[in-house]
Design an enzyme around this catalytic site. Sequence first.
Site, PDB file in Angstrom:
ATOM      1  N   SER A 146       0.826  -1.206   0.000  1.00  0.00           N
ATOM      2  CA  SER A 146       0.000   0.000   0.000  1.00  0.00           C
ATOM      3  C   SER A 146       0.857   1.251   0.000  1.00  0.00           C
ATOM      4  O   SER A 146       0.406   2.304  -0.436  1.00  0.00           O
ATOM      5  CB  SER A 146      -0.856   0.061   1.265  1.00  0.00           C
TER       6      SER A 146
ATOM      7  N   GLU B  80      -5.243  -1.082  -8.498  1.00  0.00           N
ATOM      8  CA  GLU B  80      -4.294  -0.110  -9.044  1.00  0.00           C
ATOM      9  C   GLU B  80      -3.090  -0.882  -9.594  1.00  0.00           C
ATOM     10  O   GLU B  80      -2.512  -1.713  -8.885  1.00  0.00           O
ATOM     11  CB  GLU B  80      -3.841   0.868  -7.948  1.00  0.00           C
TER      12      GLU B  80
ATOM     13  N   ASN C  61      -5.058   6.105  -1.916  1.00  0.00           N
ATOM     14  CA  ASN C  61      -4.538   6.464  -0.591  1.00  0.00           C
ATOM     15  C   ASN C  61      -3.947   7.867  -0.551  1.00  0.00           C
ATOM     16  O   ASN C  61      -3.688   8.407   0.508  1.00  0.00           O
ATOM     17  CB  ASN C  61      -3.500   5.441  -0.118  1.00  0.00           C
TER      18      ASN C  61
HETATM   19  N1  LIG Z   1      -5.214  -4.769   4.858  1.00  0.00           N
HETATM   20  C1  LIG Z   1      -5.477  -3.892   3.904  1.00  0.00           C
HETATM   21  O1  LIG Z   1      -6.475  -3.178   3.951  1.00  0.00           O
HETATM   22  C2  LIG Z   1      -4.568  -3.782   2.718  1.00  0.00           C
HETATM   23  C3  LIG Z   1      -5.063  -3.271   1.518  1.00  0.00           C
HETATM   24  C4  LIG Z   1      -4.235  -3.217   0.395  1.00  0.00           C
HETATM   25  C5  LIG Z   1      -2.915  -3.634   0.499  1.00  0.00           C
HETATM   26  N2  LIG Z   1      -2.433  -4.121   1.695  1.00  0.00           N
HETATM   27  C6  LIG Z   1      -1.028  -4.598   1.729  1.00  0.00           C
HETATM   28  O2  LIG Z   1      -1.039  -6.019   1.643  1.00  0.00           O
HETATM   29  C7  LIG Z   1       0.053  -6.570   2.386  1.00  0.00           C
HETATM   30  C8  LIG Z   1      -0.476  -7.578   3.407  1.00  0.00           C
HETATM   31  O3  LIG Z   1      -1.425  -6.976   4.225  1.00  0.00           O
HETATM   32  P1  LIG Z   1      -2.482  -7.839   5.083  1.00  0.00           P
HETATM   33  O4  LIG Z   1      -3.447  -6.874   5.642  1.00  0.00           O
HETATM   34  O5  LIG Z   1      -2.949  -9.000   4.299  1.00  0.00           O
HETATM   35  O6  LIG Z   1      -1.526  -8.368   6.264  1.00  0.00           O
HETATM   36  P2  LIG Z   1      -1.774  -9.614   7.242  1.00  0.00           P
HETATM   37  O7  LIG Z   1      -0.995  -9.306   8.480  1.00  0.00           O
HETATM   38  O8  LIG Z   1      -3.214  -9.957   7.332  1.00  0.00           O
HETATM   39  O9  LIG Z   1      -1.047 -10.844   6.479  1.00  0.00           O
HETATM   40  C9  LIG Z   1       0.320 -10.905   6.233  1.00  0.00           C
HETATM   41  C10 LIG Z   1       0.703 -12.369   6.120  1.00  0.00           C
HETATM   42  O10 LIG Z   1       2.067 -12.452   5.671  1.00  0.00           O
HETATM   43  C11 LIG Z   1       2.729 -13.476   6.384  1.00  0.00           C
HETATM   44  N3  LIG Z   1       4.155 -13.186   6.372  1.00  0.00           N
HETATM   45  C12 LIG Z   1       4.809 -12.208   7.055  1.00  0.00           C
HETATM   46  N4  LIG Z   1       6.108 -12.250   6.760  1.00  0.00           N
HETATM   47  C13 LIG Z   1       6.289 -13.255   5.859  1.00  0.00           C
HETATM   48  C14 LIG Z   1       7.414 -13.774   5.170  1.00  0.00           C
HETATM   49  N5  LIG Z   1       8.641 -13.261   5.356  1.00  0.00           N
HETATM   50  N6  LIG Z   1       7.224 -14.813   4.320  1.00  0.00           N
HETATM   51  C15 LIG Z   1       5.997 -15.328   4.132  1.00  0.00           C
HETATM   52  N7  LIG Z   1       4.882 -14.878   4.757  1.00  0.00           N
HETATM   53  C16 LIG Z   1       5.049 -13.854   5.616  1.00  0.00           C
HETATM   54  C17 LIG Z   1       2.101 -13.453   7.761  1.00  0.00           C
HETATM   55  O11 LIG Z   1       2.266 -14.707   8.402  1.00  0.00           O
HETATM   56  C18 LIG Z   1       0.653 -13.123   7.452  1.00  0.00           C
HETATM   57  O12 LIG Z   1      -0.114 -14.295   7.293  1.00  0.00           O
HETATM   58  C19 LIG Z   1       0.798  -5.379   2.960  1.00  0.00           C
HETATM   59  O13 LIG Z   1       1.847  -5.041   2.090  1.00  0.00           O
HETATM   60  C20 LIG Z   1      -0.255  -4.277   2.985  1.00  0.00           C
HETATM   61  O14 LIG Z   1       0.304  -2.986   2.889  1.00  0.00           O
HETATM   62  C21 LIG Z   1      -3.237  -4.217   2.797  1.00  0.00           C
END
Ligand SMILES: NC(=O)c1ccc[n+]([C@@H]2O[C@H](COP(=O)([O-])OP(=O)(O)OC[C@H]3O[C@@H](n4cnc5c(N)ncnc54)[C@H](O)[C@@H]3O)[C@@H](O)[C@H]2O)c1
Length: 384
Positions: free
Chosen positions: A114, A147, A185
Amino acid sequence: MKIGIIGSGAMGNGIAQVATTAGHNVVVYDNNAQALERAKAVTEKNLNKLQDKGKIADAAAVLAQYNYVGTLTELKDCQLVIEAIVENIDIKKAVFKELESYVSEQCIIASNTSSLSITSLAAALQKPERFIGIHFFNPAPLMALVEVIPAIQTREGLADEIKSLMQAWKKVPVLAKDTPGFIVNRVARPFYGEAIKIMEEGLATKEDIDYALTKIGGFKMGPFTLTDYIGHDVNYVVTETVFRSFFYDPRYRPSFAQKRLLEAGWLGRKSGRGFYDYSQGEPQLQSQLSEAEQKQIVERILFMLINEAAEALYLNIASAEDLDLAMTKGVNYPKGLLAWCDELGADYVLAGMDTLYHTYHDDRYRASALLRKFGTEKKRFFAK
Ligand SMILES: NC(=O)c1ccc[n+]([C@@H]2O[C@H](COP(=O)([O-])OP(=O)(O)OC[C@H]3O[C@@H](n4cnc5c(N)ncnc54)[C@H](O)[C@@H]3O)[C@@H](O)[C@H]2O)c1
């Protein structure tokens, strides 16, 4: 095409569901076994629900397209890998470096980040021309917008290939330049920031502002209800990141009111309290303000949003069409901001911005050069 997903959290698992329902075989990798188990259970529940509602024919058949794995090497024969792990640049870069040693030379590697620069992530790779940002919104199966963000190293044509793929996945892709916050954003910041500032100045209460934006503005949720819903740990951090990334431009200046919520652990709905206290149920939105006063609140926030969209267009962050699609499909705004400007008249919006600027003498309220041009020349963003 076989798709790899790295990270089985909220986003990774959601993106995997989009890809499997579009017919792909998907390999989902997470380094946390419990997270993988949770993801599996959530997916099964979601797909069964979709089958019950008649939205998919056969949940078991879609489930058979999944492969949940605990090692990164198992993504080796994927043609596209989308990463959605923790928002940490060093961890992401290390994962991309390792991934590149397993996958083919043709494999496309993407991040769902993000807030991080796609260009800086691409720089971790031997072949950065294969790297691109594919930014989904939460929850990915429900939100139409995606995006697509090429890094400066991304090869010519890859963005168009990803846009076509996203259309095949029944998403609405928009093309964004690799700048902080991409489109949504960035352009949405005033919806939160200006609303909180109006409250901090004592001009209106949070209830007044939420009431005005929903009842008069036509937004689905007011800024205080919405940030409580998003969570202040997420929303405040995005604001602060965007502010820092824009070299401390006052347009994106965060607020103390929201920072204090975060410090108190009042993260919003999920912790029972944010701007509102949820222990007594839903917030009761009422307002003693006159209609004219409510309109003034809506317009102040709307002028700031339109100005932000005009500035993004001016700086070629995205096309006018994509800017409006992004805000209607990504955050459900009732109208595209540039179309809204056409409706109000660019001269009217410019006059509103200039009044704010003269009142505060704060660069936060400087009108975009493009809004000034369109306002002065009474031009429209879209043909009538
Ligand atoms: N939550 C939102 O609203 C949203 C929206 C758009 C983009 N994002 C982006 O998406 C990404 C993930 O966000 P999320 O909300 O799903 O997070 P989350 O915490 O729900 O999930 C992240 C997952 O990644 C795993 N993980 C962490 N480090 C790891 C590694 N080194 N190798 C393999 N797996 C690993 C964790 O175990 C976890 O299951 C981020 O970059 C965030 O900025 C989030």
